[in-house]
Structures are given as C-alpha cells and as structure tokens.
Design a protein around this motif. Structure first.
Motif, short mmCIF file in Angstrom:
data_model
loop_
_atom_site.label_atom_id
_atom_site.label_comp_id
_atom_site.label_asym_id
_atom_site.label_seq_id
_atom_site.Cartn_x
_atom_site.Cartn_y
_atom_site.Cartn_z
N ARG A 173 -8.49 -9.41 -3.25
CA ARG A 173 -7.49 -8.33 -3.30
C ARG A 173 -7.62 -7.46 -2.06
NH1 ARG A 173 -7.98 -4.45 -8.26
NH2 ARG A 173 -9.84 -3.78 -7.10
N THR A 174 -6.48 -7.11 -1.48
CA THR A 174 -6.46 -6.22 -0.32
C THR A 174 -5.55 -5.04 -0.63
OG1 THR A 174 -6.75 -8.09 1.18
CG2 THR A 174 -5.94 -6.04 2.14
N GLU A 175 -6.06 -3.84 -0.48
CA GLU A 175 -5.25 -2.64 -0.71
C GLU A 175 -4.29 -2.45 0.47
OE1 GLU A 175 -5.32 -1.04 -3.48
OE2 GLU A 175 -7.08 -2.05 -4.31
N LEU A 176 -3.05 -2.09 0.16
CA LEU A 176 -2.08 -1.83 1.22
C LEU A 176 -2.36 -0.47 1.85
CD1 LEU A 176 1.16 -3.15 -0.52
CD2 LEU A 176 -0.20 -4.27 1.23
N SER A 177 -2.09 -0.38 3.14
CA SER A 177 -2.39 0.86 3.87
C SER A 177 -1.30 1.91 3.72
CB SER A 177 -2.58 0.54 5.36
OG SER A 177 -1.42 -0.07 5.89
N ASN A 178 -0.12 1.52 3.22
CA ASN A 178 0.95 2.52 3.07
C ASN A 178 0.78 3.27 1.75
OD1 ASN A 178 1.80 0.75 1.07
ND2 ASN A 178 3.34 -0.23 2.38
N ASN A 179 1.79 4.02 1.36
CA ASN A 179 1.68 4.87 0.18
C ASN A 179 1.83 4.12 -1.14
OD1 ASN A 179 1.31 7.18 1.75
ND2 ASN A 179 3.53 7.49 1.98
N SER A 180 2.18 2.84 -1.08
CA SER A 180 2.37 2.07 -2.30
C SER A 180 1.04 1.84 -3.00
CB SER A 180 3.01 0.72 -1.97
OG SER A 180 3.00 -0.12 -3.10
N ASP A 181 1.06 1.82 -4.35
CA ASP A 181 -0.17 1.51 -5.08
C ASP A 181 -0.26 0.03 -5.43
OD1 ASP A 181 1.83 1.52 -6.94
OD2 ASP A 181 0.87 2.92 -8.33
N ALA A 182 0.61 -0.78 -4.86
CA ALA A 182 0.54 -2.22 -5.02
C ALA A 182 -0.51 -2.78 -4.06
CB ALA A 182 1.89 -2.87 -4.74
N SER A 183 -1.04 -3.94 -4.39
CA SER A 183 -2.03 -4.62 -3.55
C SER A 183 -1.53 -6.01 -3.21
CB SER A 183 -3.37 -4.72 -4.30
OG SER A 183 -3.87 -3.45 -4.63
N ILE A 184 -2.18 -6.63 -2.23
CA ILE A 184 -1.92 -8.03 -1.91
C ILE A 184 -3.08 -8.85 -2.47
CG2 ILE A 184 -1.77 -9.73 -0.06
CD1 ILE A 184 -0.33 -7.71 1.63
N TYR A 185 -2.73 -9.91 -3.17
CA TYR A 185 -3.73 -10.78 -3.78
C TYR A 185 -3.63 -12.16 -3.14
CZ TYR A 185 -3.69 -7.12 -7.33
OH TYR A 185 -3.74 -5.90 -7.98
N ARG A 186 -4.73 -12.61 -2.58
CA ARG A 186 -4.75 -13.96 -1.99
C ARG A 186 -5.41 -14.92 -2.97
NH1 ARG A 186 -8.45 -16.70 0.85
NH2 ARG A 186 -9.70 -14.85 1.38
N ILE A 187 -4.63 -15.95 -3.33
CA ILE A 187 -5.11 -16.97 -4.28
C ILE A 187 -5.30 -18.26 -3.48
CG2 ILE A 187 -4.73 -18.07 -6.51
CD1 ILE A 187 -4.53 -14.95 -6.52
N GLY A 188 -6.53 -18.59 -3.14
CA GLY A 188 -6.77 -19.79 -2.36
C GLY A 188 -6.10 -19.72 -1.01
#
Length: 554
Positions: free
Chosen positions: A381-396
């Motif tokens: 999981r990588t937290e986004l640097s902008n104001n969004s509370d969504a994250s990026i999830y890398r699956i494989g």
C-alpha cells in the motif's frame, strides 16, 4: 478399371474441397497484412487481414453459396461484421466492413431501430437470407478496432465455432519467404538453473546465438522470437509451426492451425508474457506451463542439461507454405560456483488452488486456474501525497499473466463515499493514468474484477462527457453527414442516443475518431429545419444532453 477411375475422381474431388476451394473475396491483387494465429495482445489473430491499400469501399464477395447466419455491429472488435454459413460445414466471417449489401442492410437496420441501438448481434434462421457464391455482400472498410482499411476474413468450423486457418481453404496465396528470426531466449526453470553463469534468464539476438555455444546448467527453457512474411519488406505475420530438437531428437513442437475462442487468452502462457509487457517482444516459449489449455503442442519434453553434457540444439520454423528457417546453437553443461540462486519475495500463490488474502484493509481472491503457473506476489500500500484519503495498492506485478479475473475489494474512503456510483476502482498505469473498472459498492467497500495484476486505487468521475458539432455548416444536403463529437475525461462513453425531432435515429459510434455519424439520406427526414438532441452518458452515469439545429436543403 471403372472402380479405380471412380476412386481417383473421389480423391481429387476431396483434395480440391480441402484446399483452394474458396476464391479470394475481393477483386483486387492479393495482399496479406496479418496472418492466422498471429500473436496479438491477449489473443491469437483468428483470420487473415487482406489489405485494401488504404481504400475503403472495395466490393466483398461471399466465397461460397450459403446463408447469412449472423450480423454483428459494434464500435469495437470487428465493427460491421457478417457471418455466412455454408453447406460444407464452414462459416466465413467478413469484418471491419463499411457497408452491407441492400438486402442485408435492410435486415440490420430494422434490428437497430427495433432495439434502438447502433450495436446489434443478430442471429438469423437458416436459409432466411440466402447468398450465392461470388455475390457482393458488403463493402470493405475500417470499422471497429481496425487500425487501417482492410478486410478481416475468417473460416470457422460451423459446429464448434473454432477458427481455422483460411489458407487451407482459399486459393493458393504466393509465399516464398521463410520465417525471420530475431533472437532466442534461454530460461532457468528452477531457482538453481544457470544461463551463462547466472541464475537469470537471458535474451540473445540471432547474431549472438546462431552457431554459438552457451554455458548452462539444470532445467532449461527455450523461447523463439520470430515472425513470417508473405512478401519481403511487407507486414510481419505469424509462424505456423515451431520444432525444437536436442541432438536430432524433437523435444518440442507447436502447430497453430485451429483456435478455440475460449482458449485464445492462453496466448499469454504460450508466449513470454513478462517479456511482452516489458519490451513488446512476442517470444513463443518451447515449454508449456501447467495451466496452459492450448491443444497445439504435439511434443513437449523437459530439457535438462547435466554438468559436462553437450546438447546440439536446432530450431525449425515453418510457415503454411512449408518455407523453412533453421537456427542452430549448442548448450554446454557448465555451472558457475559463484552464481547466486534466485530469490523470491511476497506471497506464494498456487495456480491450482483458490487464494485469498485479507491485509492492509483490502481483500483479494484469485480463483484456482487464474494463473498459468504458481507465482509470488507482493501486496503493498502506498499513501497518496495529495489531500485524498485513498491509497494505491499494488497486487503483484502486471508482468504476471492471468487467465481469468480476480476479485479485489478496497475500502471506500469516507471522502469518496458521498460520490455514490460515481466512485469506482481504477487500475493505475505505469504513467499514473487511471483505467475504469466496473465496480460494486457495499458496506463501506468497493469491489472490482480486474483482468490483470498491478496497481489499483479508488477514483471518482463526476464530470459529464463533452459533446459538440463536428459539422462545419448547418445547411446539409442528403449526401452530407451529420457528425457529433464526443469525449469523456475518465470512465469512458457508455451510452449514446440521438433524437431528431423527438424520434430516435441510428448513428454510428466511431470511437477512433471520437464521433457519432450518419449520412443525412439514411435518417428518413424531409427538407427544412430539424432539431437534434444527443444524450451521452459515461460509465459512472454522468450524462450530457446536447442540442443542435440543422437544415436539409436540395
């Protein structure tokens, strides 16, 4: 003697019906720009592409008596496509057409207006719409996913719907060019296998491997990077047959002469999928993954090189006409004591079992048989640097091939939950571009079924499509076209309807040119002013109503 003569006549007739029976479907010089079973992204090419040298509107003839069994119209794929079933057990397909003949067009048009949809997939009853051999049934075009004007032609087994190599049934098409080889790739098939002193795979250009000796150790895989040409310097096509020999014994053979459409995605196992993703090279592997379903392999023996062993390797590549290319090299069994065995990170996923994981607030379900072989995959999981509370999830990794989708469930951030159905799971590309995935929201989570592994996030599309006139004037003659431009910023166009004077009218969606289009004389309108309204909706339900007025003049 009489019986012998009858037998000879039967043999000759059978041979003639097996090959060379069908004439070329256009009255222009033969030019093949793509062949049967050519390697494409996620599928094998199911027919022949017949070049029309950039021209649209070449008459297309049916190659045998029969009846129209299916009419399919789509903005994608084969575009305007026509299926004709013949008494000999075959169905021929003609794709990317610009127009149908009058009798076929009237049937298609009636179905479009009945469904109020440009897109149709109409199956006709046997012999309801008969055609004769040589009859003009359509005009060539550039519709659907075509990258340029040409005719896509297929021969299918009517009973199974498998695609067959059209070269078996068409009149002979000249081809004196042997396959062209670009390189060979060697693979270590276990953690300790070595290629040239390292425990890693290695690609060799033809100049670096032909006639050369390569030190290897352990279980080895081999892959061939090659294409074929009908005419030198023209478009590259596919290789029909590949044979691999070890010390004059054939240990691998693949023959691409029949394609079942439910197996065509197995191309991602037939080739080195990771190599295609990274370098765009299509390398055909001469070893078979355990969950590869293709029936094209007629020999497949394990290749293991022991210390001190010398293996003389020979590739033979053939096209349909039997033109042959041979590549020779030697594998020498010699291991390096300093080579470091391969290491793996992440979770081990057994291809034969359903794999589930709940971690980092997300859920993953990869069904059994979704992988072609067992794999390792990180989940990050990588937290986004902008104001969004969504994250990026890398699956494989997107270099791991999937045969069927997996299920991914992500938390729906509170800041995005208020968007409702405008929120969706997005796949994140290498350049941070977002691709829409159909999604389901439930109890504070959002789920999708991606067809590839990689990176994902939650996104929102709240912007309606843009719509504008692509006509330079509002006074139009019957031979002119009405053209409506349309685009969407994120999730993509989902629905499109055009009404003139309050009545639904059929407009073609030409996504390559970002437009809806219809010739005026196909709209059934009289002279004078007319009010047009286009209603365009994207995948997230954002809709635009756009109005325009035009006048039909003599």
């Amino acid at each position: 003697m009489k019986q012998l003569l009858i037998s000879l006549i039967i043999i000759v007739a059978t041979t003639a019906s097996a090959q060379g029976k069908y004439p070329y479907p256009m009255d222009i010089p033969v030019s093949i720009s793509a062949s049967f079973a050519e390697l494409r992204a996620n599928h094998f090419h199911a027919g022949l592409d017949m070049s029309t040298t950039g021209v649209i509107g070449i008459p297309v003839h049916t190659v045998e008596d029969g009846y129209v069994s299916r009419i399919k119209v789509s903005p994608y794929g084969y575009g305007h496509a026509l299926y004709i079933t013949h008494p000999d057990g075959h169905t021929t397909l003609y794709g990317h057409l610009s127009a149908y003949s009058a009798s076929i067009d009237s049937v298609a048009r009636a179905e479009q207006y009945r469904k109020k949809s440009f897109e149709i997939d109409l199956y006709l009853k046997p012999n309801a719409l008969k055609v004769k051999k040589g009859e003009v049934v359509a005009l060539s075009g550039n519709t659907g996913g075509s990258g340029g004007p040409h005719l896509h032609f297929e021969v299918r087994d009517t009973e199974t719907e498998d695609a067959l190599n059209p070269l078996k049934y068409l009149v002979a098409i000249p081809d004196a060019q042997a396959p062209t080889v670009y390189g060979v790739k060697l693979y270590g098939l276990d953690d300790n296998s070595q290629i040239a002193g390292t425990c890693s795979d290695r690609y060799y250009s033809l100049a670096d491997i032909e006639g050369k000796t390569i030190n290897v150790s352990g279980k080895i895989g081999v892959g061939m990077h090659a294409v074929d040409y009908f005419v030198a310097g023209h478009r590259p096509c596919g290789v029909v047959e590949i044979r691999l020999y070890k010390n004059d014994k054939m240990i691998f053979q693949s023959i691409l002469d029949r394609i079942a459409f439910d197996e065509t995605r197995d191309i991602n196992s037939h080739i080195d999928y990771a190599e295609r993703v990274r370098t765009k090279r299509f390398i055909q592997k001469s070893f078979v993954d355990p969950n590869n379903h293709l029936p094209v392999y007629h020999a497949n023996e394990e290749l293991e090189i022991a210390e001190g062993e010398t293996a003389d390797m020979r590739y033979e590549l053939y096209d349909f006409n039997g033109n042959k290319r041979t590549v020779r090299f030697t594998l020498n069994g010699k291991a390096s004591a300093t080579a470091t065995p391969r290491k793996h990170s992440g979770y081990y996923i057994d291809y034969a079992k359903t794999w589930t994981l709940d971690t980092l607030g997300i859920s993953i379900l990869i069904p059994h048989g979704a992988l072609y072989k067992s794999e390792y995959a990180d989940v990050v999981r990588t937290e986004l640097s902008n104001n969004s509370d969504a994250s990026i999830y890398r699956i494989g990794s997107n270099t791991i091939a999937l045969h069927k989708p997996f299920t991914l469930t992500l938390p729906l951030p509170a800041s995005l939950a208020k968007a409702g159905k405008k929120a969706f799971v997005a796949q994140v590309g290498d350049k941070s571009e977002l691709s829409y995935l159909a999604s389901t929201i439930s109890n504070g989570t959002i789920s999708a079924k991606p067809k590839t592994l990689g990176s994902f996030t939650v996104a929102v599309d709240s912007i309606a499509p843009k719509v504008w006139s692509k006509n330079s004037r509002t006074n139009l003659k019957p031979s002119n076209s009405v053209m409506i431009g349309l685009s969407d910023n994120l999730s993509g166009i989902h629905k499109y309807n055009v009404y003139i004077d309050g009545v639904w009218k059929c407009f073609e969606y030409d996504y390559k040119n970002a437009r809806l289009i219809s010739v005026v004389n196909r709209l059934g309108l009289g002279e004078g002013k007319h009010d047009l309204e286009a209603v365009i909706e994207d995948e997230c339900g954002n809709a635009t109503r756009w109005k325009w007025q035009f006048t039909i003049v003599k």
